[in-house]
Design an enzyme around this catalytic site. Sequence first.
Site, PDB file in Angstrom:
ATOM      1  N   HIS A 273       0.828  -1.211   0.000  1.00 37.07           N
ATOM      2  CA  HIS A 273       0.000   0.000   0.000  1.00 37.07           C
ATOM      3  C   HIS A 273       0.866   1.266   0.000  1.00 37.07           C
ATOM      4  O   HIS A 273       0.889   1.987  -0.990  1.00 37.07           O
ATOM      5  CB  HIS A 273      -1.009   0.019   1.146  1.00 37.07           C
ATOM      6  CG  HIS A 273      -1.908  -1.154   1.194  1.00 37.07           C
ATOM      7  ND1 HIS A 273      -2.680  -1.551   0.124  1.00 37.07           N
ATOM      8  CD2 HIS A 273      -2.156  -2.068   2.192  1.00 37.07           C
ATOM      9  CE1 HIS A 273      -3.374  -2.631   0.447  1.00 37.07           C
ATOM     10  NE2 HIS A 273      -3.065  -2.973   1.674  1.00 37.07           N
ATOM     11  N   ASP A 324      -5.275  -8.219  -2.943  1.00 43.56           N
ATOM     12  CA  ASP A 324      -5.571  -8.000  -1.525  1.00 43.56           C
ATOM     13  C   ASP A 324      -6.846  -8.697  -1.063  1.00 43.56           C
ATOM     14  O   ASP A 324      -6.869  -9.902  -0.869  1.00 43.56           O
ATOM     15  CB  ASP A 324      -5.622  -6.495  -1.267  1.00 43.56           C
ATOM     16  CG  ASP A 324      -5.512  -6.145   0.213  1.00 43.56           C
ATOM     17  OD1 ASP A 324      -5.735  -7.028   1.052  1.00 43.56           O
ATOM     18  OD2 ASP A 324      -5.220  -4.985   0.541  1.00 43.56           O
TER      19      ASP A 324
END
Length: 457
Positions: A273, A324
Site C-alpha cells: 500500500h 488484496d
Amino acid sequence: MNIAQTLFCERVHLAEGWASDVSIGIDDDGIIVGIQPDAACGADATRLAGPVVPALQNLHSHAFQRAMAGLAEQAGSTDDSFWTWRETMYGLVNRMSPDDVEVVATKLYSELLKGGFGHVVEFHYFHHAISDLGRSDGLEMSVRILRSAETAGIGLTHLPVFYAHAGFGGTAPNAGQRPFIHGVDSFLTLLDQLEPECRSAGARLGLAIHSLRAATPDEMRAVLSAERTAGPIHIHVAEQEREVEDCLAWSGRRPVSYLLDEFPVDDRWCAIHATHMTTEETARLARSGAVAGLCPATEANLGDGIFPATDFVGHGGRLGIGTDSHVATSVAEELRLLEYGQRLRDRRRNRVVSGPGASVGRTLLDASLAGGAQAAGLAVSGLRVGARADLVVLDGANPFIAAAKDDQILDRWIFALGNEAVRDVMVRGKFVVEQGRHHFEETIDRNFERVLRTLAA
C-alpha cells in the site's frame, strides 16, 4: 537441450519487445529453453490462438477474504472506513474452518488465473481456526494454501505473517484477532515446518510482518535476524491516515519513515500500500530498492487513498500489483484503476507512462511484471530463456484484439476489455485455463457455492 513441447506464437510480447512467428521451446519442468523469432510452425508445435503476453505475478493476496467480497457494502454509518470493514472480516474468520479456507482459496486462485495472473504471493495471517485456538500451531492452514495453489495450478510464494498485537507499542490483541496471533518462537517454528512443505509443493517461502502496529520493533528484529528464509519480506505500511496519526503519536515519525529509519529495507522488501507518504518518504522508498505493492481495487473499495505512483516512478521506484481482499481478480482491472487513480487526482490523462508517445498499457504491464517478480522472489520473469513458461493468450478472435497491433493490444486489453480478452493461461508449461474456463471449474464452483451457503447460514 531437452524440449518437451513447442509453442508457436504469431505475435508475442517477449522480454525484448514484440516479435512475430515465434517458436518457444519448453522443457519437462515448464522452463523456457529456446525462443526463435521468424520461425515456421512445425508439425509438432501448438499454435496459439491469439497474441501472447507474460502472465503477471499477484504480489498481495489474503485468499480467505474472497468469500466476503460484496458483503461489506451495506452502510453502517457515514463514517464507514477500513476499520469498520475490518469488523466484518473478523466475523467471517470466526466462521471459517480449514476446509472452508482451502475451498475459497482454490476458487480465488482459479479466478486469478482467468484474470491473467500466473503466480500469487499469499500474505497469510489466518493461522488458526477459532475451533482450534490453543491447539493449532498454524501449520494446517498454511498447508491448505499450498494445496489450493497446487489444485488450481497457480505459482505460489507463501508468506506466513507475524502478527502479535492490536496497535502500536505492543497493545494486546483483541478478540477478533485471535486467529492471527503468534509469538516470536512459535512463528519461527512455523517457518521451520513450512520450509520442507513449500519445497515439496514447488512453492517459494518468504515471510511477512503484518504491520508496524501488529509487531513491536524488538519482535520484528528477532524475526528478521533469525534468517529462517532468504525469500522476500513484505509488510503493510501507511495504508490509512489513522495509522499515520497513531504512528506519529507513538514514535514521532510517520510509518514509512520509521520503517526506513529502523530496518534494513532493500530489494527483498515489499511495502504493501504505502498510500500515505510525504514527498521525502516517496523518494526514500523508491531509492531503497523495495517494491511498492499496490492493490488499487481494494484500496478504492476501502477508501484508503491514492498512491503517489507518478512521483514514485519518477524517482526510479519499482511497483507491482496485487488483489488484496479480492473485490477484483483481474490484471486489467488493477492496472486500469492504478492509472485512473492518478488521472483523477491530477485531472490529467496518461500519467504512469515511460515518455511521450509511449503506451500506458505497456508501461504498466512491464513495470508490474518486473516489480511483481521481485516481490515474489522470482529470479527470472517474462517470456525469456530460463523463465517459467507462464503466459496469457489473448483472444485473437475478439475484434478489438484482432484489429490492434503490438502495444495497442495491451491498451485494448487493459482499458477496453478486461477478462473478456483472456482466452488461455499457461503456468509452468501447462495450460490451466483454456477458452476462458479453468480445467476444474465445475468442481471448484460447486464446492465454493457450498461453502458460501454454509458461511451465510
